[in-house]
Design a protein around this motif. Structure first.
Motif, PDB file in Angstrom:
ATOM      1  N   ILE A 456       0.847  -1.199   0.000  1.00 46.32           N
ATOM      2  CA  ILE A 456       0.000   0.000   0.000  1.00 46.32           C
ATOM      3  C   ILE A 456       0.882   1.249   0.000  1.00 46.32           C
ATOM      4  O   ILE A 456       0.650   2.181  -0.761  1.00 46.32           O
ATOM      5  CB  ILE A 456      -0.962  -0.021   1.214  1.00 46.32           C
ATOM      6  CG1 ILE A 456      -2.037  -1.099   0.983  1.00 46.32           C
ATOM      7  CG2 ILE A 456      -1.612   1.350   1.434  1.00 46.32           C
ATOM      8  CD1 ILE A 456      -2.995  -1.332   2.137  1.00 46.32           C
ATOM      9  N   SER A 457       1.935   1.222   0.792  1.00 48.17           N
ATOM     10  CA  SER A 457       2.743   2.452   0.815  1.00 48.17           C
ATOM     11  C   SER A 457       3.512   2.620  -0.506  1.00 48.17           C
ATOM     12  O   SER A 457       3.675   3.750  -0.976  1.00 48.17           O
ATOM     13  CB  SER A 457       3.611   2.542   2.075  1.00 48.17           C
ATOM     14  OG  SER A 457       4.807   1.887   1.897  1.00 48.17           O
ATOM     15  N   GLU A 460       0.880   4.091  -2.848  1.00 44.06           N
ATOM     16  CA  GLU A 460       0.595   5.487  -2.468  1.00 44.06           C
ATOM     17  C   GLU A 460       1.692   6.407  -3.030  1.00 44.06           C
ATOM     18  O   GLU A 460       1.418   7.476  -3.548  1.00 44.06           O
ATOM     19  CB  GLU A 460       0.570   5.651  -0.931  1.00 44.06           C
ATOM     20  CG  GLU A 460      -0.598   4.967  -0.238  1.00 44.06           C
ATOM     21  CD  GLU A 460      -1.879   5.793  -0.273  1.00 44.06           C
ATOM     22  OE1 GLU A 460      -1.851   6.899  -0.822  1.00 44.06           O
ATOM     23  OE2 GLU A 460      -2.904   5.292   0.236  1.00 44.06           O
ATOM     24  N   HIS A 461       2.927   5.942  -2.906  1.00 38.97           N
ATOM     25  CA  HIS A 461       4.047   6.736  -3.411  1.00 38.97           C
ATOM     26  C   HIS A 461       3.935   6.910  -4.936  1.00 38.97           C
ATOM     27  O   HIS A 461       4.070   8.017  -5.457  1.00 38.97           O
ATOM     28  CB  HIS A 461       5.371   6.060  -3.031  1.00 38.97           C
ATOM     29  CG  HIS A 461       6.558   6.680  -3.686  1.00 38.97           C
ATOM     30  ND1 HIS A 461       6.973   7.961  -3.395  1.00 38.97           N
ATOM     31  CD2 HIS A 461       7.386   6.217  -4.668  1.00 38.97           C
ATOM     32  CE1 HIS A 461       8.017   8.257  -4.149  1.00 38.97           C
ATOM     33  NE2 HIS A 461       8.286   7.230  -4.927  1.00 38.97           N
ATOM     34  N   SER A 464       1.391   9.404  -5.835  1.00 34.70           N
ATOM     35  CA  SER A 464       1.782  10.802  -5.638  1.00 34.70           C
ATOM     36  C   SER A 464       2.733  11.253  -6.751  1.00 34.70           C
ATOM     37  O   SER A 464       2.679  12.396  -7.199  1.00 34.70           O
ATOM     38  CB  SER A 464       2.392  11.014  -4.250  1.00 34.70           C
ATOM     39  OG  SER A 464       3.645  10.379  -4.193  1.00 34.70           O
ATOM     40  N   THR A 488      -4.804   3.365  -8.962  1.00 36.66           N
ATOM     41  CA  THR A 488      -5.891   3.420  -7.972  1.00 36.66           C
ATOM     42  C   THR A 488      -6.521   2.043  -7.800  1.00 36.66           C
ATOM     43  O   THR A 488      -6.847   1.624  -6.681  1.00 36.66           O
ATOM     44  CB  THR A 488      -6.952   4.458  -8.405  1.00 36.66           C
ATOM     45  OG1 THR A 488      -6.283   5.692  -8.651  1.00 36.66           O
ATOM     46  CG2 THR A 488      -8.008   4.660  -7.342  1.00 36.66           C
ATOM     47  N   ARG A 491      -4.264  -0.028  -5.690  1.00 38.74           N
ATOM     48  CA  ARG A 491      -4.383   0.395  -4.284  1.00 38.74           C
ATOM     49  C   ARG A 491      -5.633  -0.241  -3.654  1.00 38.74           C
ATOM     50  O   ARG A 491      -5.594  -0.747  -2.524  1.00 38.74           O
ATOM     51  CB  ARG A 491      -4.448   1.926  -4.259  1.00 38.74           C
ATOM     52  CG  ARG A 491      -4.753   2.576  -2.937  1.00 38.74           C
ATOM     53  CD  ARG A 491      -3.583   2.490  -1.986  1.00 38.74           C
ATOM     54  NE  ARG A 491      -3.912   3.102  -0.699  1.00 38.74           N
ATOM     55  CZ  ARG A 491      -4.656   2.531   0.241  1.00 38.74           C
ATOM     56  NH1 ARG A 491      -5.130   1.326   0.057  1.00 38.74           N
ATOM     57  NH2 ARG A 491      -4.906   3.156   1.381  1.00 38.74           N
ATOM     58  N   GLN A 495      -6.054  -3.066  -0.604  1.00 42.03           N
ATOM     59  CA  GLN A 495      -6.922  -2.778   0.540  1.00 42.03           C
ATOM     60  C   GLN A 495      -7.891  -3.935   0.795  1.00 42.03           C
ATOM     61  O   GLN A 495      -8.120  -4.332   1.935  1.00 42.03           O
ATOM     62  CB  GLN A 495      -7.716  -1.486   0.269  1.00 42.03           C
ATOM     63  CG  GLN A 495      -8.417  -0.932   1.480  1.00 42.03           C
ATOM     64  CD  GLN A 495      -7.413  -0.378   2.498  1.00 42.03           C
ATOM     65  OE1 GLN A 495      -6.474   0.308   2.111  1.00 42.03           O
ATOM     66  NE2 GLN A 495      -7.606  -0.701   3.757  1.00 42.03           N
ATOM     67  N   GLY A 530     -10.389   9.933  -2.308  1.00 40.96           N
ATOM     68  CA  GLY A 530      -9.085   9.490  -1.827  1.00 40.96           C
ATOM     69  C   GLY A 530      -9.155   8.484  -0.699  1.00 40.96           C
ATOM     70  O   GLY A 530      -8.149   7.887  -0.336  1.00 40.96           O
ATOM     71  N   SER A 531     -10.348   8.265  -0.105  1.00 38.38           N
ATOM     72  CA  SER A 531     -10.392   7.207   0.909  1.00 38.38           C
ATOM     73  C   SER A 531     -11.029   5.947   0.323  1.00 38.38           C
ATOM     74  O   SER A 531     -11.936   6.021  -0.519  1.00 38.38           O
ATOM     75  CB  SER A 531     -11.110   7.692   2.169  1.00 38.38           C
ATOM     76  OG  SER A 531     -12.478   7.827   1.904  1.00 38.38           O
TER      77      SER A 531
END
Ligand code: FAD
Ligand code: FES
Lengths: 544, 224
Positions: A456-457, A460-461, A464, A488, A491, A495, A530-531
């Motif tokens: 996930i991290s 996320e990177h 960005s 997305t 991601r 999740q 974004g959530s």
């Protein structure tokens, strides 16, 4: 006249288009390339159906039970019942269209045994079932194209949907020939964009299946389901660009899996599961292979040249061509690969998503396969779901006047222009490669929370970075603008896997290796600025 | 090894050549080679000049979808099943199929293949096999990739305006043999757009990735 926009022209998209056209509904059938290039042509094994003249003891009820059991009871019973009850009708339709099935002396289609099924019920066309079905559907679509009822738009890609107040009124496409976006209004939009291969880079499937449409629509409000369930095929050979499937038939004919330790062959599947060890289900073998440190091999050499030439010629040819392996004398180095996506758009029984007039069919929709898919059921589901959506659409009144999407369209266009105007030498393909590497290590066959968090991290990177990236103007517009949607979706997939703290079907968590009743429901994920919101579908909102 | 590629920025612009150095394995396919040049590092030609990434198409990457058809060392072939090790000479020459309009670099517009089949109503409609139909020939013709390699090599095929080539002949055969009631109508357009002008060079069969014996389709279509 009612107008439908079908995005994707593989088997499910064509099945939907043809059925709509039969009802006199006008279809715009959109895909970057003709149907001959869709992943559907790669399906080899066959399509399942229980017909009146089935194996003694077999029945539609048994097909339903096998499908539900294979999916660890996450597939909706009502939906699966519809699928299996229609198997015979679909087979008849395909025969009627002139599909070149393998037949017996009386001209009746032949069936074979396929993994996870109690009886023989997989109908096939030599070793190219998908291709033969595509050829027949292309001819049928062509008939309606000549009549003006189906309009094919090639070199065209989905960009986004035109949605207002929870209703879909059409889509924004990107026309690669004219090099500009085009808004198309329709009474219904049907997504038939296939699996999500791009998340993992190399898979057994086509480079055209990238998951972008799911990612983008997710960001536009569509709910997705069961993304954590991804089927790995245990026996593939790796090439620089992909993973090539070595058919299950190789093990069906007696092929043996082994690895070497201290100069000795260890037949690990037979040692653990007995004589039939090499025929265990795809996820069990994949997991066992994942636990082996050494290179695993599949040996068919002892079957002899005659049997290999007669029954496994494709295996022989793929190995010789892409792996320089002589299967008569050498074992085949194999490893598991991502093969099929059970998850996708959450849909109701008639294949409409949570957004009205937006439908999803084929592999991009999640419905029948639950936590794992039976071989031969996805071609059936592609045909069936296309038909179900078409019937629903044909029976509905026209949508009426669409609101003005001018502002949305010009905003999207400006965004594209802005990114395109400052050229970057850093191509999105590098980011796609980084994504695939991360997904392979964190969303592999065996998962745990710590590793999923790392995944996930990573994503996320990448997201960005993608936000600020200028485009490389020398690649297709689509390749550029699809990046954020793909990331997305990745991601969201991580999740879903993180939230399911149990092991079931194709989802295996080393930190929660048991199946738990608490999780006996489908995962639903939605996006809100974004959530990523995950819940279990305990009310069976999407399964009826 | 040097790789010379005939490039073109858009349908309207002029073609030009660019030469690249390939230092990857000879066991790679041309499809891998193209990816290697595109994405191994910044893309530069042999003179060190930075250039655009080379556009080409793919889907299956295992020789069964026809997307990556191009001309390699003068031979029409699929990039994903042509191996560097099998090519002769010091330099590899790659260019787009010449019988179709170029869209960009190695991507061409092959819609004429589908348009011609559509305009002439070549479809099965309803399965009503003729008595003498050959299952094996129908199976193999239905595997046609619509890749266009047969048209590229054909001495009679120019631009698909009158003569439609082997890809058309095979689909005609498939439709006519699977529906006898359409056989007469199909034979009519077959003769007009193929039968009358095919000079039987049969070079189409040499380059067909699916090894379709077009000669058998021709023989069956000519049989009364
Ligand atoms: C090697 C292999 C073997 C298989 N064997 C079997 C088997 O034996 N039996 C079985 O039942 N199943 C099998 N499967 C699975 C089965 O082939 C697929 O599930 C099925 O064909 C999916 O069909 P589809 O119509 O949903 O999608 P696809 O055939 O993948 O078509 C997707 C379409 O969407 C288009 N598209 C994608 N993104 C966009 C976009 N952004 N804009 C516009 N268009 C877009 C593509 O170009 C394509 O036209 C196999 C799969 C593989 C990879
Ligand atoms: S990519 Fe499919 S034939 Fe080459």
């Amino acid at each position: 006249m009612k107008r439908v926009l079908v995005i994707g022209s593989g088997i499910s998209g064509m099945a939907c288009a043809v059925r709509c056209a039969r009802h006199g509904v006008h279809v715009m059938l959109v895909s970057p390339d003709p149907s001959e290039r869709s992943q559907s042509i790669m399906a080899a094994g066959g399509i399942n159906a229980v017909i009146a003249d089935c194996d003694a003891g077999d029945s539609v009820a048994c097909h339903i039970e096998d499908t539900l059991k294979g999916g660890c009871y996450l597939g909706g019973r009502r939906a699966v019942t519809g699928l299996c009850e229609n198997g015979e009708e679909i087979l008849k339709m395909l025969v009627g269209l002139g599909t070149v099935f393998s037949v017996d002396k009386q001209g009746q289609p032949l069936r074979r045994a396929f993994g996870g099924q109690t009886y023989k019920r997989t109908y096939y066309c030599g070793a190219s079932t998908g291709k033969q079905i595509v050829s027949a559907l292309v001819m049928e679509a062509r008939r309606f194209e000549a009549e003006g009822l189906i309009e094919r738009r090639l070199r065209c890609c989905f960009h986004s949907a035109l949605i207002h107040d929870g209703v879909c009124y059409g889509a924004l496409l990107y026309d690669e020939t004219a090099n500009k976006p085009e808004a198309v209004l329709a009474d219904a939009v049907v997504m038939a964009t296939g699996g999500q291969n791009a998340l993992f880079g190399k898979t057994t499937g086509s480079t055209q299946c990238d998951g972008y449409a799911e990612g983008r629509l997710f960001m536009q409000g569509a709910a997705l389901k069961n993304l954590e369930f991804i089927q790995f095929h245990p026996t593939t050979i790796e090439t620089p660009q992909k993973r090539m499937l070595i058919s299950e038939a190789a093990r069906g004919e007696g092929g043996r899996l082994f690895y070497e330790r201290d100069g000795k062959r260890i037949y690990f599947m037979e040692e653990k599961y007995g004589a039939k060890g090499n025929l265990m289900t795809r996820d069990v073998i994949s997991r066992e292979m994942g636990a082996v440190k050494e290179q695993v091999y599949l040996d068919i050499s002892f079957l002899g040249k005659k049997l290999i030439d007669e029954r496994l010629p494709e295996v022989r040819d793929i190995c010789a061509k892409y792996g320089s392996i002589d299967v008569y004398t050498q074992p085949i180095p194999v490893s598991p690969s991502v093969h099929f996506f059970m998850g996708g758009f959450a849909v109701h029984s008639h294949h409409e998503t949570n957004i009205r007039s937006l439908f999803a069919v084929g592999e991009c929709a999640s419905m029948y396969h639950g936590a794992n898919r039976l071989g031969g059921n996805s071609l059936l589901a592609a045909m069936y779901s296309g038909g179900v959506a078409a019937e629903e659409i044909a029976g509905r009144p026209e949508v009426g006047r669409a609101p003005d999407f001018g502002k949305f369209i010009s905003q999207e266009y400006d965004k594209m222009q802005e990114r395109q105007s400052a050229d970057s030498p850093f191509p999105v393909m590098y980011i796609r490669d980084m994504l695939a590497e991360s997904m392979r290590s964190h969303m592999g066959i065996v998962r745990d929370e710590k590793s999923l968090d790392e995944g996930i991290s990573d994503v996320e990177h990448l997201l960005s970075v993608a936000e600020h990236l200028r485009y490389d103007s020398s690649v297709r517009h689509y390749t550029n603008y699809s990046l954020t949607g793909i990331l997305t979706l990745a991601r969201a997939t991580l999740q879903c896997a993180r939230s399911r703290k149990e092991s079931r079907g194709a989802h295996y968590r080393s930190d929660a290796p048991k199946t738990s009743d608490e999780y006996g429901f489908s995962t639903i994920i939605t996006y809100d600025g974004g959530s990523y919101n995950v819940r279990l579908d305990k009310e069976h909102e999407y399964e009826s | 090894m040097r790789v010379s590629i005939l490039r073109q920025k858009s349908a309207e612009s002029e073609p030009y050549r660019e030469i690249f150095e390939y230092d990857g394995s000879p066991d790679n396919t041309i499809a891998v080679l193209l990816d290697h040049i595109n994405y191994n590092d910044d893309i530069t030609d042999i003179y060190g000049k930075r250039t655009d990434r080379i556009s080409w198409e793919c889907s299956c990457l295992q020789g069964i979808c026809g997307a990556c058809a191009m001309v390699i060392n003068g031979v029409p072939a699929l990039a994903c099943e042509t191996f560097v090790r099998d090519l002769k000479g010091e330099e590899i020459d790659i260019r787009p199929l010449s019988k179709f309009p170029v869209i960009r670099d190695l991507i061409v517009d092959r819609t004429s293949i589908h348009e011609n089949l559509k305009q002439t109503n070549i479809y099965i409609g309803e399965y009503q096999p003729s008595e003498k139909s050959s299952h094996a020939q129908q199976y193999i013709t239905a595997k046609c990739l619509k890749c266009g390699l047969c048209l590229e090599v054909c001495p009679n095929y120019v631009n698909g305006r009158n003569f439609f080539g082997a890809v058309f002949a095979n689909d005609c055969y498939l439709a006519a043999s699977r529906n006898r009631s359409k056989s007469k109508e199909i034979r009519g357009v077959y003769s007009k757009h193929f039968g009358a002008d095919c000079s039987r060079s049969l070079s189409c069969m040499d380059v067909c990735p699916m090894k379709i014996p077009t000669i058998t389709s021709i023989a069956m279509m000519n049989r009364k």
